[in-house]
Design an enzyme around this catalytic site. Sequence first.
Site, PDB file in Angstrom:
ATOM      1  N   HIS A   1     -10.398 -13.081   7.280  1.00  0.00           N
ATOM      2  CA  HIS A   1      -9.735 -13.458   6.123  1.00  0.00           C
ATOM      3  C   HIS A   1      -9.949 -14.022   5.027  1.00  0.00           C
ATOM      4  CE1 HIS A   1      -6.308 -11.840   3.138  1.00  0.00           C
ATOM      5  NE2 HIS A   1      -6.514 -10.427   4.274  1.00  0.00           N
TER       6      HIS A   1
ATOM      7  N   HIS B   1       0.703  -1.008   0.137  1.00  0.00           N
ATOM      8  CA  HIS B   1      -0.141  -0.276   0.139  1.00  0.00           C
ATOM      9  C   HIS B   1       1.002   1.332   0.029  1.00  0.00           C
ATOM     10  CE1 HIS B   1      -3.513  -2.422   2.563  1.00  0.00           C
ATOM     11  NE2 HIS B   1      -3.214  -2.887   1.014  1.00  0.00           N
TER      12      HIS B   1
END
Length: 421
Positions: free
Chosen positions: A169, A103
């Site tokens: 997840h 990111h």
Amino acid sequence: MKKVHLAYGRQGLTISVPDEALVIEPKDLPGLINEKSEVTAALRNPIGTAPLKDLVKASDQVAIVISDMTRPTPNHKLVPWIIEELGHVPKENFVIINGVGSHRPNTPEELVSMLGQEIVDTVRIENHDSFDDSKLVHVGRNSYGSDVYLNKTYVESSFKIVTGFIEPHFFAGFSGGPKGIQPGVSGIKTILDFHNAQMIGHPNSAWGVIEGNILQDSATQNCLMAKPDFMLNVTLNGNKEITKVFAGDVIKAHRKGCEFVKKHAMYAVDQAFDIVVTTNSGYPLDQNLYQTVKGMSAAAQIVRQGGTIISASECSDGIPDHGNYAKILQMRDTPQELLDMINDPSFSMFDQWQVQVQAKVQIKADCLLYSTLDDEVVKNAKFKPIKDINTTLAELSQQYGENVRIAILPFGPLTIPYINN
């Protein structure tokens, strides 16, 4: 009709749904009455290690790995409490490594919101950069043939702490634990291997699966090549309050946390639904469309083939602008063509994993999006933009008929539904 409040941005969003619609929410776990005392107790009575304070020497260079702005980990609480517990270690011996994976780095203002002004002013902070080879070090090769590169500052620190929060997840089974290191502070080559089409496409790379999950196994192997000396993970309720604390050995304590989450955050249903309304659990998890795929994937577990998923995700940070997610979405015209391209062994681009999951969902169901994004941006991402969820629900209910089955996930991936077969 009944009112349902969706986690959307910072303020939320209220919609009206038929009385018979199934609302699937996290079990109402109360926040801890005294979060600090519970965290401190966990640091002093950890799972699988000696107490934190006994493990750290005053001369140690202590690295604390945190999750980035796209995760709701209460770093502003956990980090100061860790540093307070290690009061015998000089402040200049600490470094906080923001585990952004691939990111973008967080801005100074975001770091203040994540950690508090005092920590930002007094402790060295490093945004991990997975693309800068000079800031990485090779630590080994895992059983899947991946060369493992990790953050150099982290590897060279004499005492390593990883923090995070545990939730289901969509391909690693559960977040937290080893995932704080892989992909949190990994190099881009390692991240690409970790998220390749074969790893993501494996049948056990799924919500709530630990045993036989090759992604969780890969994260574990990579993490153990420069093993954190201590882990502090928490679980959260819908209000982002701490509900349980897991501290100690990065594997043993994390597995205990996963058992707790599986018991409280997964929900069985008897059959699929025509329409599933989902969110991405509000801010900070719904900051961009990239992250929104997680809430869609949760909804896809119980939507019928040919059904409809409505995602409510603010996307205040856009697509986002960094990375290849938007670029890959434009490389083919349809979800099936995107999936075929990504499954070609000759194709490799970071962010392909999110497009892969999105395409699989879009092949199964129509995907509609309520957000702050411009309509053209939404359409380019292969979604249909909508302006009003209530109106859309009414239209779809008429389309599917009087026996329409509707499910609502007000907190998106904080509760993972599955068909009990």
